[in-house]
Design a protein around this motif. Structure first.
Motif, PDB file in Angstrom:
ATOM      1  N   ALA A 171       7.408   6.940  -5.859  1.00 48.25           N
ATOM      2  CA  ALA A 171       8.425   6.327  -4.999  1.00 48.25           C
ATOM      3  C   ALA A 171       7.848   6.045  -3.616  1.00 48.25           C
ATOM      4  CB  ALA A 171       9.633   7.259  -4.876  1.00 48.25           C
ATOM      5  N   TYR A 223      -3.918   0.692   3.169  1.00 47.52           N
ATOM      6  CA  TYR A 223      -4.279   0.203   1.837  1.00 47.52           C
ATOM      7  C   TYR A 223      -3.068  -0.243   1.033  1.00 47.52           C
ATOM      8  CZ  TYR A 223      -2.871   5.088   1.266  1.00 47.52           C
ATOM      9  OH  TYR A 223      -2.182   6.267   1.351  1.00 47.52           O
ATOM     10  N   TRP A 259       8.462   6.377  -0.553  1.00 47.07           N
ATOM     11  CA  TRP A 259       9.164   7.089   0.518  1.00 47.07           C
ATOM     12  C   TRP A 259       8.153   7.754   1.429  1.00 47.07           C
ATOM     13  CZ3 TRP A 259      12.294   9.374  -3.988  1.00 47.07           C
ATOM     14  CH2 TRP A 259      13.496   8.661  -4.150  1.00 47.07           C
ATOM     15  N   ASN A 278      -1.822  12.792  -2.125  1.00 46.08           N
ATOM     16  CA  ASN A 278      -3.254  12.636  -1.872  1.00 46.08           C
ATOM     17  C   ASN A 278      -3.628  12.910  -0.421  1.00 46.08           C
ATOM     18  OD1 ASN A 278      -3.712  11.902  -4.520  1.00 46.08           O
ATOM     19  ND2 ASN A 278      -3.564   9.707  -4.135  1.00 46.08           N
ATOM     20  N   VAL A 288      -7.625  -0.822  -4.394  1.00 48.02           N
ATOM     21  CA  VAL A 288      -7.198  -2.121  -4.909  1.00 48.02           C
ATOM     22  C   VAL A 288      -6.879  -2.944  -3.657  1.00 48.02           C
ATOM     23  CG1 VAL A 288      -5.522  -3.358  -6.330  1.00 48.02           C
ATOM     24  CG2 VAL A 288      -6.212  -1.034  -6.972  1.00 48.02           C
ATOM     25  N   ILE A 299      -8.889   7.853  -2.012  1.00 49.74           N
ATOM     26  CA  ILE A 299      -9.246   6.448  -2.287  1.00 49.74           C
ATOM     27  C   ILE A 299     -10.635   6.206  -1.706  1.00 49.74           C
ATOM     28  CG2 ILE A 299      -8.532   4.047  -1.983  1.00 49.74           C
ATOM     29  CD1 ILE A 299      -5.796   4.975  -1.180  1.00 49.74           C
ATOM     30  N   THR A 336       5.376  11.491  -7.392  1.00 54.70           N
ATOM     31  CA  THR A 336       4.772  11.325  -6.079  1.00 54.70           C
ATOM     32  C   THR A 336       5.798  10.627  -5.205  1.00 54.70           C
ATOM     33  OG1 THR A 336       2.858  10.495  -4.864  1.00 54.70           O
ATOM     34  CG2 THR A 336       3.452   9.254  -6.851  1.00 54.70           C
ATOM     35  N   ASP A 338      -6.224  11.289   0.556  1.00 53.09           N
ATOM     36  CA  ASP A 338      -6.684   9.903   0.719  1.00 53.09           C
ATOM     37  C   ASP A 338      -8.132   9.757   1.185  1.00 53.09           C
ATOM     38  OD1 ASP A 338      -4.515   8.679  -0.380  1.00 53.09           O
ATOM     39  OD2 ASP A 338      -3.561   8.149   1.518  1.00 53.09           O
TER      40      ASP A 338
HETATM   41  N1  SAM Z   1       4.766   7.281  -0.951  1.00 54.11           N
HETATM   42  C1  SAM Z   1       4.180   8.415  -1.537  1.00 54.11           C
HETATM   43  C2  SAM Z   1       2.957   8.893  -0.796  1.00 54.11           C
HETATM   44  O1  SAM Z   1       2.243   8.085  -0.215  1.00 54.11           O
HETATM   45  O2  SAM Z   1       2.671  10.096  -0.812  1.00 54.11           O
HETATM   46  C3  SAM Z   1       3.847   8.240  -3.001  1.00 54.11           C
HETATM   47  C4  SAM Z   1       3.330   6.910  -3.539  1.00 54.11           C
HETATM   48  S1  SAM Z   1       1.749   6.370  -2.929  1.00 54.11           S
HETATM   49  C5  SAM Z   1       1.713   4.690  -3.450  1.00 54.11           C
HETATM   50  C6  SAM Z   1       0.615   7.260  -3.944  1.00 54.11           C
HETATM   51  C7  SAM Z   1      -0.863   7.043  -3.696  1.00 54.11           C
HETATM   52  O3  SAM Z   1      -1.261   5.788  -4.228  1.00 54.11           O
HETATM   53  C8  SAM Z   1      -1.376   6.997  -2.283  1.00 54.11           C
HETATM   54  O4  SAM Z   1      -1.539   8.265  -1.719  1.00 54.11           O
HETATM   55  C9  SAM Z   1      -2.720   6.327  -2.449  1.00 54.11           C
HETATM   56  O5  SAM Z   1      -3.726   7.290  -2.620  1.00 54.11           O
HETATM   57  C10 SAM Z   1      -2.539   5.496  -3.720  1.00 54.11           C
HETATM   58  N2  SAM Z   1      -2.633   4.045  -3.421  1.00 54.11           N
HETATM   59  C11 SAM Z   1      -1.693   3.285  -2.822  1.00 54.11           C
HETATM   60  N3  SAM Z   1      -2.111   2.007  -2.673  1.00 54.11           N
HETATM   61  C12 SAM Z   1      -3.359   1.961  -3.203  1.00 54.11           C
HETATM   62  C13 SAM Z   1      -4.325   0.927  -3.321  1.00 54.11           C
HETATM   63  N4  SAM Z   1      -4.095  -0.300  -2.863  1.00 54.11           N
HETATM   64  N5  SAM Z   1      -5.504   1.217  -3.911  1.00 54.11           N
HETATM   65  C14 SAM Z   1      -5.748   2.472  -4.356  1.00 54.11           C
HETATM   66  N6  SAM Z   1      -4.881   3.494  -4.266  1.00 54.11           N
HETATM   67  C15 SAM Z   1      -3.706   3.252  -3.680  1.00 54.11           C
END
Ligand code: SAM
Ligand code: DTB
Ligand code: SF4
Length: 331
Positions: free
Chosen positions: A114, A73, A116, A167, A239, A206, A144, A169
């Motif tokens: 971040a 995603y 990472w 998450n 998204v 999500i 996060t 997820d």
């Molecule tokens: N990299 C770290 C991680 O994944 O744990 C932290 C940042 S990551 C972007 C945080 C959260 O954003 C993800 O676990 C996911 O649930 C959410 N996320 C990322 N892209 C998304 C999207 N396109 N639509 C909805 N939620 C999203």
């Protein structure tokens, strides 16, 4: 199946916090007639919170793109061509500037994200300095950063980090369809390290990634059956970002989204349920239904991490029309 109406709310009004939800019970809640499900969610919501208050958080991407993970995603994964420009760790002054703006806009919590897989120890030191600075402004802090060791979680707690977002997820069964570079147990291990450090846990998922209602039920059941409920449960609507494998995923039925929010509220009565990513493309009416179903937190501000969020004006008008007030800082 026959559902016990006292699942979380006893006839005395007492809230029962459970960690033993069965598959059938959770699924039966999700499939209740909509009016019955919303009634139960609303009753639970008002037993634990003022239903006309919503907690406001603000997000900032402090390290963007170039992530080695393959989350299907995510616009920040280096596996996909999404046109996103990668950026290194944001300097302290810039982060504080954004945090001051969030405070002025009425946010009570500032969440730093971040891209990472897991931070190195010197990354954790740098983030610790950001956390301490944001905390001094009087905001609650959240970060996060990917997987954490016990020592890293303790370091961040000591720096003043209030919440850690990590998450699950999706359900354990669907997870392998979405991510191959780390497994469900890795996520549970990080959640345990965060919990042990004394930080509050922010953990959700999500919806709209092609999963089924059974997966929605199993995601929520996994969250509710953790040793302690996460204090904050973000429910994101996918998204869909061009270039990611889920760019043309079939949109989720909005009613099913509301049902999932309602079940999150019933299973985890005292948690903040955050109507998270995906609000930009939701109607005001759908968001209103989510608040009725028990959502009581949102991200405020025109950007999430890399994708758009509703404008402050649109959100201000919506909250005003619904008579919703911001929850006080440290509520
Ligand atoms: N990299 C770290 C991680 O994944 O744990 C932290 C940042 S990551 C972007 C945080 C959260 O954003 C993800 O676990 C996911 O649930 C959410 N996320 C990322 N892209 C998304 C999207 N396109 N639509 C909805 N939620 C999203
Ligand atoms: C969460 O569950 N949702 C937020 C927050 N935790 C970090 C992130 C949403 C990110 C949406 C995609 C983007 O803007 O990059
Ligand atoms: Fe990396 Fe987090 Fe995006 Fe997964 S969700 S690709 S770990 S930034």
């Amino acid at each position: 199946m026959d559902l016990n109406p006292e699942t979380t709310l006893a006839s005395t009004g007492e809230i029962i916090i459970r960690h033993d939800w069965s598959r059938d019970e959770t699924r039966a809640l999700l499939d209740l007639p909509f009016a019955e499900l919303l009634y139960r969610a609303m009753t639970t919501h008002r037993a634990c919170f003022d239903p006309s208050e919503v907690q406001l958080s603000t997000l900032l991407s402090i390290k963007t793109g170039g992530c080695p993970e393959d989350c299907a995603y995510c616009p920040q994964s280096a596996h996909y061509k999404t046109g996103l420009r990668s950026e290194g760790l944001m300097p302290l002054a810039e982060v504080l500037d954004q945090a001051r703006r969030a405070l002025e806009a009425g946010a009570s919590r500032f969440c730093m994200g971040a891209a990472w897989r897991s931070p190195r120890d010197h990354d954790v030191e740098a983030v610790a300095a950001l956390v301490a600075g944001v905390k001094r402004l009087g905001l609650e802090t959240c970060a996060t950063l990917g997987m954490l060791s016990h020592a890293q979680a303790s370091r961040l707690k000591d720096a003043g980090l209030d919440y850690y977002n990590h998450n699950l997820d999706t359900s354990p069964e669907y997870y392998g369809e979405i991510i191959s570079t780390r497994d469900y147990q890795d996520r549970l291990d990080t959640l345990a390290a965060v919990r042990e450090s004394g930080m509050k846990v922010c953990c959700g998922g999500i919806l709209g990634m092609g999963e089924s209602p059974a997966d929605h039920a199993e995601l929520l059941r996994t969250l509710a059956n953790l040793p302690e409920h996460p204090e904050s449960v973000p429910i994101n609507m996918l998204v869909r970002v061009a270039g990611t494998p889920l760019a043309s995923a079939e949109p989720l039925d909005p009613i099913q989204f509301v049902r999932t929010i309602a079940v999150a509220r019933i299973l985890m009565p005292r948690s903040m349920v955050r109507l998270s990513a995906g609000r930009e493309t939701m109607s005001d009416e759908l968001q209103a239904l989510c608040f009725l179903a028990g959502a009581n937190s949102i991200f405020l501000g025109e950007k999430l991490l890399t994708t758009p969020n509703p404008s402050r004006d649109r959100d201000g008008r919506l909250l005003e029309r619904l008579g919703i007030k911001p929850m006080a800082v440290n509520a």
